[in-house]
Design a protein around this motif. Structure first.
Motif, short mmCIF file in Angstrom:
data_model
loop_
_atom_site.label_atom_id
_atom_site.label_comp_id
_atom_site.label_asym_id
_atom_site.label_seq_id
_atom_site.Cartn_x
_atom_site.Cartn_y
_atom_site.Cartn_z
N VAL A 1 -11.17 52.60 1.62
CA VAL A 1 -12.23 53.62 1.54
C VAL A 1 -12.84 53.65 0.15
O VAL A 1 -14.07 53.82 0.01
N ASN A 2 -12.04 53.51 -0.88
CA ASN A 2 -12.58 53.50 -2.24
C ASN A 2 -13.60 52.38 -2.42
O ASN A 2 -14.64 52.56 -3.07
N MET A 3 -13.30 51.21 -1.84
CA MET A 3 -14.22 50.08 -1.98
C MET A 3 -15.48 50.28 -1.16
O MET A 3 -16.59 49.94 -1.61
N THR A 4 -15.35 50.83 0.05
CA THR A 4 -16.56 51.06 0.85
C THR A 4 -17.44 52.13 0.24
O THR A 4 -18.67 52.03 0.27
N LYS A 5 -16.82 53.15 -0.33
CA LYS A 5 -17.61 54.20 -0.98
C LYS A 5 -18.38 53.64 -2.18
O LYS A 5 -19.53 54.02 -2.42
N ARG A 6 -17.73 52.76 -2.92
CA ARG A 6 -18.41 52.13 -4.05
C ARG A 6 -19.59 51.28 -3.56
O ARG A 6 -20.67 51.32 -4.13
N TYR A 7 -19.37 50.55 -2.48
CA TYR A 7 -20.45 49.73 -1.93
C TYR A 7 -21.62 50.61 -1.51
O TYR A 7 -22.78 50.33 -1.83
N ILE A 8 -21.32 51.67 -0.77
CA ILE A 8 -22.37 52.55 -0.25
C ILE A 8 -23.15 53.20 -1.38
O ILE A 8 -24.37 53.37 -1.30
N ALA A 9 -22.44 53.56 -2.45
CA ALA A 9 -23.10 54.18 -3.61
C ALA A 9 -24.04 53.19 -4.32
O ALA A 9 -25.12 53.57 -4.77
N LEU A 10 -23.63 51.93 -4.39
CA LEU A 10 -24.42 50.93 -5.11
C LEU A 10 -25.48 50.25 -4.24
O LEU A 10 -26.56 49.91 -4.72
N TYR A 11 -25.15 50.03 -2.95
CA TYR A 11 -26.03 49.23 -2.09
C TYR A 11 -26.25 49.91 -0.74
O TYR A 11 -25.93 49.35 0.31
N PRO A 12 -26.81 51.10 -0.72
CA PRO A 12 -26.93 51.85 0.55
C PRO A 12 -27.85 51.19 1.57
O PRO A 12 -27.74 51.48 2.76
N ASN A 13 -28.74 50.31 1.12
CA ASN A 13 -29.71 49.72 2.05
C ASN A 13 -29.51 48.23 2.27
O ASN A 13 -30.34 47.57 2.87
N GLN A 14 -28.40 47.71 1.80
CA GLN A 14 -28.11 46.29 1.98
C GLN A 14 -27.54 46.01 3.37
O GLN A 14 -27.05 46.92 4.05
N PRO A 15 -27.59 44.76 3.82
CA PRO A 15 -27.17 44.44 5.19
C PRO A 15 -25.74 44.85 5.52
O PRO A 15 -25.44 45.20 6.67
N GLU A 16 -24.82 44.81 4.53
CA GLU A 16 -23.43 45.12 4.80
C GLU A 16 -23.13 46.61 4.83
O GLU A 16 -21.98 47.01 5.05
N ALA A 17 -24.14 47.46 4.61
CA ALA A 17 -23.90 48.91 4.54
C ALA A 17 -23.34 49.44 5.86
O ALA A 17 -22.44 50.29 5.87
N ALA A 18 -23.86 48.93 6.98
CA ALA A 18 -23.35 49.38 8.28
C ALA A 18 -21.87 49.05 8.41
O ALA A 18 -21.07 49.85 8.91
N TYR A 19 -21.50 47.85 7.96
CA TYR A 19 -20.10 47.45 8.03
C TYR A 19 -19.24 48.30 7.11
O TYR A 19 -18.09 48.63 7.45
N ALA A 20 -19.78 48.67 5.95
CA ALA A 20 -19.04 49.52 5.01
C ALA A 20 -18.72 50.87 5.64
O ALA A 20 -17.59 51.37 5.56
N TYR A 21 -19.72 51.47 6.28
CA TYR A 21 -19.48 52.74 6.97
C TYR A 21 -18.48 52.56 8.12
O TYR A 21 -17.62 53.41 8.36
#
Length: 288
Positions: free
Chosen positions: A103-123
């Motif tokens: 979760v810490n890594m996905t939250k960091r991804y979402i904070a930095l790249y909310p509109n990138q292709p992998e955002a759906a996968y992060a959520y």
């Protein structure tokens, strides 16, 4: 800073604390060899680290994979490989059962790249990490709520994502879990004849979780609680909604029998909150 001396200056700064420590302790022999590489992090190319991480992941070495993906992010922040490593590292941690790290890594991804292709996968990975920690219905359900929130982000923000279908299924499970918790608390109050508190819980199930399997029992319990309080019009209305939606159920038969014992029958009430809830229950059964 002068570019000509920049690298040497940074290395000197790194080694100053080491030299100072040796001078103070005086423990190192003059003949001892000092391996300076032990004190300086080795920076590897991003693509090398990333491919090493993938190899570890494919071989089932999840901890090593997670460490390599983390190294990409630390050593090459904001690079394309770092962006991908955040979600892949989250996946490796999730598979290893390290849900907090995932979760810490996905939250960091979402904070930095909310509109990138992998955002759906992060959520999606966030939702899965919480989903795997959902306890039984007798315990506190914060993980269930967090799981639902993450999966809702997938459904609402990325409606064309390949993860939507599974997210919807897990949302349904989570909502059923929350409804089950409310039912458990409601039964507790009902057994202790705290009818007002019980009604509040059962009403919450009918109004908020109308498309779960618990709504049938909730209507029967409402009939029972209202009848015990002497609020017969609401008891009749609850039984009427129950009969309209589940005419063959044992819950309806029991509710009908209860009302008959007092010379009453199920009857709709236009002014009852239950009349509004009836439409939502019917819609929920149809999957709306």
């Amino acid at each position: 800073m002068n570019k000509r001396f920049g690298g040497k200056a940074r290395l000197t700064l790194l080694l100053v604390p080491i030299a100072g420590a040796l001078a103070i302790t005086g423990c190192a022999s003059k003949d001892d060899d000092i391996d300076l590489n032990a004190y300086v992090d080795t920076i590897e190319p991003a693509d090398v680290l990333y491919n090493q991480a993938l190899a570890n992941l494919n071989s089932g070495r999840l901890d090593e994979a997670a460490k390599k993906f983390d190294a990409v992010d630390r050593q090459h922040p904001y690079s394309e490989f770092a962006r991908k490593s955040l979600v892949m590292g989250a996946f490796a941690n999730y598979r290893a059962g390290k849900y907090d790290e995932a979760v810490n890594m996905t939250k960091r991804y979402i904070a930095l790249y909310p509109n990138q292709p992998e955002a759906a996968y992060a959520y999606y990975i966030t939702g899965l990490a919480y989903y795997r920690q959902i306890p039984d219905v007798t315990r506190e359900q914060s993980m269930t709520r967090r799981s639902i929130a993450a999966f809702n982000e997938v459904v609402e923000r990325f409606p064309d994502s390949e993860y939507v279908e599974d997210s919807r299924a897990k949302i349904r499970f989570g909502r059923d879990q929350l409804a089950g918790k409310e039912m458990q608390v409601g039964r507790y109050y009902l057994e202790r004849k705290d009818y007002v508190a019980a009604i509040k819980r059962f009403r919450g199930v009918v109004e908020q979780y109308s498309n779960t399997r618990h709504v049938e029992e909730a209507l029967a319990r409402l009939t029972e609680a209202y009848y015990a309080l002497g609020v017969t019009n609401e008891a009749q209305a609850a039984a009427a909604v129950l009969g309209q939606n589940y005419p063959d159920s044992q819950w309806y038969k029991d509710s009908y029998k209860l009302l008959q014992s007092g010379g009453l029958q199920p009857r709709e009430s236009a002014g009852s909150w239950l009349s509004k809830a009836a439409a939502a229950i019917t819609g929920g059964k149809d999957g709306v």
